[in-house]
Motif scaffolding. Structure first.
Motif, PDB file in Angstrom:
ATOM      1  N   LEU A  70       8.603  72.576 -66.916  1.00 28.33           N
ATOM      2  CA  LEU A  70       9.777  72.554 -66.042  1.00 28.33           C
ATOM      3  C   LEU A  70       9.337  72.523 -64.585  1.00 28.33           C
ATOM      4  CD1 LEU A  70      11.864  75.284 -67.887  1.00 28.33           C
ATOM      5  CD2 LEU A  70      12.414  72.844 -67.787  1.00 28.33           C
ATOM      6  N   HIS A  71      10.067  71.813 -63.761  1.00 24.28           N
ATOM      7  CA  HIS A  71       9.716  71.721 -62.343  1.00 24.28           C
ATOM      8  C   HIS A  71       9.759  73.089 -61.685  1.00 24.28           C
ATOM      9  CE1 HIS A  71       9.125  69.702 -58.523  1.00 24.28           C
ATOM     10  NE2 HIS A  71      10.161  70.337 -58.026  1.00 24.28           N
ATOM     11  N   ALA A  72      10.705  73.913 -62.100  1.00 23.77           N
ATOM     12  CA  ALA A  72      10.810  75.292 -61.599  1.00 23.77           C
ATOM     13  C   ALA A  72      11.012  76.213 -62.794  1.00 23.77           C
ATOM     14  CB  ALA A  72      11.974  75.433 -60.615  1.00 23.77           C
ATOM     15  N   ALA A  73      10.145  77.210 -62.953  1.00 25.34           N
ATOM     16  CA  ALA A  73      10.212  78.101 -64.113  1.00 25.34           C
ATOM     17  C   ALA A  73      11.542  78.828 -64.198  1.00 25.34           C
ATOM     18  CB  ALA A  73       9.060  79.102 -64.062  1.00 25.34           C
ATOM     19  N   GLN A  74      12.210  79.028 -63.050  1.00 22.42           N
ATOM     20  CA  GLN A  74      13.478  79.756 -63.048  1.00 22.42           C
ATOM     21  C   GLN A  74      14.560  79.024 -63.843  1.00 22.42           C
ATOM     22  OE1 GLN A  74      13.519  79.345 -58.812  1.00 22.42           O
ATOM     23  NE2 GLN A  74      15.475  78.296 -58.780  1.00 22.42           N
ATOM     24  N   THR A  75      14.373  77.740 -64.104  1.00 19.58           N
ATOM     25  CA  THR A  75      15.346  76.970 -64.861  1.00 19.58           C
ATOM     26  C   THR A  75      15.545  77.555 -66.255  1.00 19.58           C
ATOM     27  OG1 THR A  75      14.706  74.985 -63.625  1.00 19.58           O
ATOM     28  CG2 THR A  75      15.933  74.632 -65.661  1.00 19.58           C
ATOM     29  N   GLN A  76      14.542  78.264 -66.764  1.00 25.17           N
ATOM     30  CA  GLN A  76      14.679  78.909 -68.075  1.00 25.17           C
ATOM     31  C   GLN A  76      15.867  79.867 -68.097  1.00 25.17           C
ATOM     32  OE1 GLN A  76      10.608  80.136 -69.818  1.00 25.17           O
ATOM     33  NE2 GLN A  76      10.213  79.909 -67.637  1.00 25.17           N
ATOM     34  N   GLY A  77      16.173  80.467 -66.956  1.00 22.64           N
ATOM     35  CA  GLY A  77      17.252  81.441 -66.887  1.00 22.64           C
ATOM     36  C   GLY A  77      18.632  80.831 -66.801  1.00 22.64           C
ATOM     37  N   PHE A  78      18.714  79.508 -66.667  1.00 20.51           N
ATOM     38  CA  PHE A  78      20.023  78.856 -66.556  1.00 20.51           C
ATOM     39  C   PHE A  78      20.715  78.713 -67.905  1.00 20.51           C
ATOM     40  CE2 PHE A  78      18.501  76.361 -62.551  1.00 20.51           C
ATOM     41  CZ  PHE A  78      18.616  77.516 -61.802  1.00 20.51           C
ATOM     42  N   PHE A  79      19.946  78.743 -68.991  1.00 19.52           N
ATOM     43  CA  PHE A  79      20.511  78.556 -70.324  1.00 19.52           C
ATOM     44  C   PHE A  79      20.692  79.918 -70.994  1.00 19.52           C
ATOM     45  CE2 PHE A  79      20.015  77.697 -74.948  1.00 19.52           C
ATOM     46  CZ  PHE A  79      21.077  76.805 -75.111  1.00 19.52           C
ATOM     47  N   ASP A  80      21.880  80.153 -71.529  1.00 20.89           N
ATOM     48  CA  ASP A  80      22.183  81.450 -72.147  1.00 20.89           C
ATOM     49  C   ASP A  80      21.744  81.434 -73.602  1.00 20.89           C
ATOM     50  OD1 ASP A  80      23.067  84.004 -72.515  1.00 20.89           O
ATOM     51  OD2 ASP A  80      25.185  83.455 -72.740  1.00 20.89           O
ATOM     52  N   GLY A  81      20.434  81.415 -73.798  1.00 18.47           N
ATOM     53  CA  GLY A  81      19.850  81.376 -75.130  1.00 18.47           C
ATOM     54  C   GLY A  81      18.360  81.170 -75.006  1.00 18.47           C
ATOM     55  N   PRO A  82      17.640  81.071 -76.125  1.00 13.93           N
ATOM     56  CA  PRO A  82      16.194  80.895 -76.056  1.00 13.93           C
ATOM     57  C   PRO A  82      15.806  79.568 -75.405  1.00 13.93           C
ATOM     58  CG  PRO A  82      16.907  81.547 -78.270  1.00 13.93           C
ATOM     59  CD  PRO A  82      18.140  81.185 -77.513  1.00 13.93           C
ATOM     60  N   VAL A  83      14.776  79.616 -74.572  1.00 10.10           N
ATOM     61  CA  VAL A  83      14.205  78.416 -73.952  1.00 10.10           C
ATOM     62  C   VAL A  83      12.701  78.443 -74.192  1.00 10.10           C
ATOM     63  CG1 VAL A  83      13.820  77.134 -71.816  1.00 10.10           C
ATOM     64  CG2 VAL A  83      16.001  78.308 -72.179  1.00 10.10           C
ATOM     65  N   ASP A  84      12.193  77.414 -74.834  1.00  5.50           N
ATOM     66  CA  ASP A  84      10.760  77.295 -75.065  1.00  5.50           C
ATOM     67  C   ASP A  84      10.172  76.397 -73.988  1.00  5.50           C
ATOM     68  OD1 ASP A  84      10.665  78.762 -77.606  1.00  5.50           O
ATOM     69  OD2 ASP A  84      11.866  77.085 -78.356  1.00  5.50           O
ATOM     70  N   HIS A  85       9.422  77.023 -73.077  1.00  9.04           N
ATOM     71  CA  HIS A  85       8.817  76.287 -71.966  1.00  9.04           C
ATOM     72  C   HIS A  85       7.386  75.936 -72.356  1.00  9.04           C
ATOM     73  CE1 HIS A  85       7.669  76.168 -67.399  1.00  9.04           C
ATOM     74  NE2 HIS A  85       7.716  74.978 -67.963  1.00  9.04           N
ATOM     75  N   LEU A  86       7.182  74.704 -72.816  1.00  8.06           N
ATOM     76  CA  LEU A  86       5.872  74.265 -73.274  1.00  8.06           C
ATOM     77  C   LEU A  86       4.993  73.896 -72.082  1.00  8.06           C
ATOM     78  CD1 LEU A  86       6.906  72.062 -76.328  1.00  8.06           C
ATOM     79  CD2 LEU A  86       6.725  74.552 -76.135  1.00  8.06           C
ATOM     80  N   TRP A  87       3.721  73.985 -72.291  1.00  9.26           N
ATOM     81  CA  TRP A  87       2.735  73.931 -71.208  1.00  9.26           C
ATOM     82  C   TRP A  87       1.720  72.840 -71.532  1.00  9.26           C
ATOM     83  CZ3 TRP A  87      -1.717  77.756 -70.176  1.00  9.26           C
ATOM     84  CH2 TRP A  87      -1.928  77.914 -68.798  1.00  9.26           C
ATOM     85  N   ALA A  88       1.712  71.756 -70.768  1.00  4.15           N
ATOM     86  CA  ALA A  88       0.816  70.625 -71.037  1.00  4.15           C
ATOM     87  C   ALA A  88      -0.578  70.810 -70.442  1.00  4.15           C
ATOM     88  CB  ALA A  88       1.431  69.337 -70.491  1.00  4.15           C
TER      89      ALA A  88
END
Length: 327
Positions: free
Chosen positions: A138-156
């Motif tokens: 994600l361009h900004a890690a804080q985007t994970q908090g925008f969704f009201d549910g689990p977010v899997d932020h994968l790391w390339a």
């Protein structure tokens, strides 16, 4: 191969794909050992989109994969419709797999009367019926908090660093951030490449003019060094190309550019091929059209990472374990 991957307690995993990047979806399906669910999708004369699944998804854990590439609004809408179709077809769970998170750069207001588009994206998928989101870098890690549910932020990063390590002398590497705001990412890169020094490019940007910035100078010692210039995405290539030139002007021995997402809007291919970089390394989170490819471009597969993450989610495992505790 089958279209469903059996699991425990009669659960089944179903992978469906939009039309934006079918090659990636097929690669992910191959990694999982299944076939993509047969799907009909086409456009009406006025641009509206029709989708329908060719087999039942009742009671299944459905993963809807779509790359948010150009024309980005069309493919986002198609994915929203596929999520809605899965929910209305009585899927047990629906996970949105978006290797590149569309509108992810608009994660906050820079000026008054602007939208926070990244938040709106999460709200749209929530409304459509998504239970979970999965995305890469994600361009900004804080985007994970925008969704009201689990977010899997994968790391390339592990995929990129494993490759870049074979292309440089790790005793003579300086990792360069294209701006001061991504120094933390550069630090992680440096640790994986042997703990060499860091540098960053000082740049200025006019928020009223998109895709334009000015690279002023490099802060840090790059003279005689093999530089690895890292970023999360390359759009028009202006920022990264100028950063390469600044590093070369400061005496860098060579510059490799590494980024997760190759948006490559025109004239990125021309800029990158002419900027002096010895190699430009990206992943295939987005499709790269033949006319956007050039001799210095290397594209690494992201499919194994996405497939492993899907398998972990389906098995109620740990996605974080894929990154040695870093996510």
């Amino acid at each position: 191969m089958t279209t469903m991957l059996p699991g425990t307690s009669e659960r089944s995993l179903v992978l469906v794909s939009g039309r934006a990047h079918l090659e990636l979806a097929q690669d992910v399906a191959q990694e999982l050992g299944i076939e993509l669910l047969p799907t009909s999708a086409y456009d009406f004369a006025n641009g509206e989109i029709y989708v329908r699944f060719g087999e039942s998804v009742r009671g299944a854990d459905v993963f809807v994969l779509q790359s948010h590439t150009s024309p980005i609004n069309q493919w986002i809408m198609e994915q929203l419709l596929m999520v809605d179709a899965a929910k209305r077809a009585s899927a047990k769970t629906v996970t949105v797999v978006q290797p590149f998170y569309g509108y992810g750069r608009q994660d906050k207001k820079h000026r008054g009367r602007e939208p926070i588009s990244a938040r709106l994206m999460s709200d749209l998928f929530t409304t459509a019926g998504a239970d979970r989101l999965m995305s890469v870098d994600l361009h900004a890690a804080q985007t994970q908090g925008f969704f009201d549910g689990p977010v899997d932020h994968l790391w390339a990063m592990p995929i990129l660093t494993d490759y870049v390590r074979t292309r440089v002398d790790t005793n003579n590497v300086t990792v360069v951030s294209p701006d001061a705001g991504r120094i933390r990412v550069a630090e992680q890169w440096a640790a994986r490449l042997g703990g060499g020094p860091l540098a960053f490019v000082h740049k200025t940007r006019d928020v009223t003019r998109p895709n334009q910035s000015v690279a002023n100078r490099v802060v840090g010692d790059v003279e005689g060094r093999d530089c690895v210039l890292v970023d999360d995405l390359i759009d028009t290539g202006g920022t990264i190309s100028e950063a390469v030139k600044v590093c070369k002007a400061a005496g860098a021995n060579s510059v490799i550019v590494a980024a997760t997402h190759g948006v490559l809007s025109d004239p990125a291919a021309q800029r990158l091929s002419e900027c002096g970089a010895s190699e430009v390394v990206i992943t295939d989170t987005l499709p790269i059209a033949p006319e956007k490819r050039f001799s210095q471009l290397t594209v690494l597969s992201i499919a194994p990472l996405i497939a492993r993450a899907i398998r972990e989610v389906f098995d109620d495992g740990s996605v974080t374990s894929l990154f040695d505790g870093n996510s």
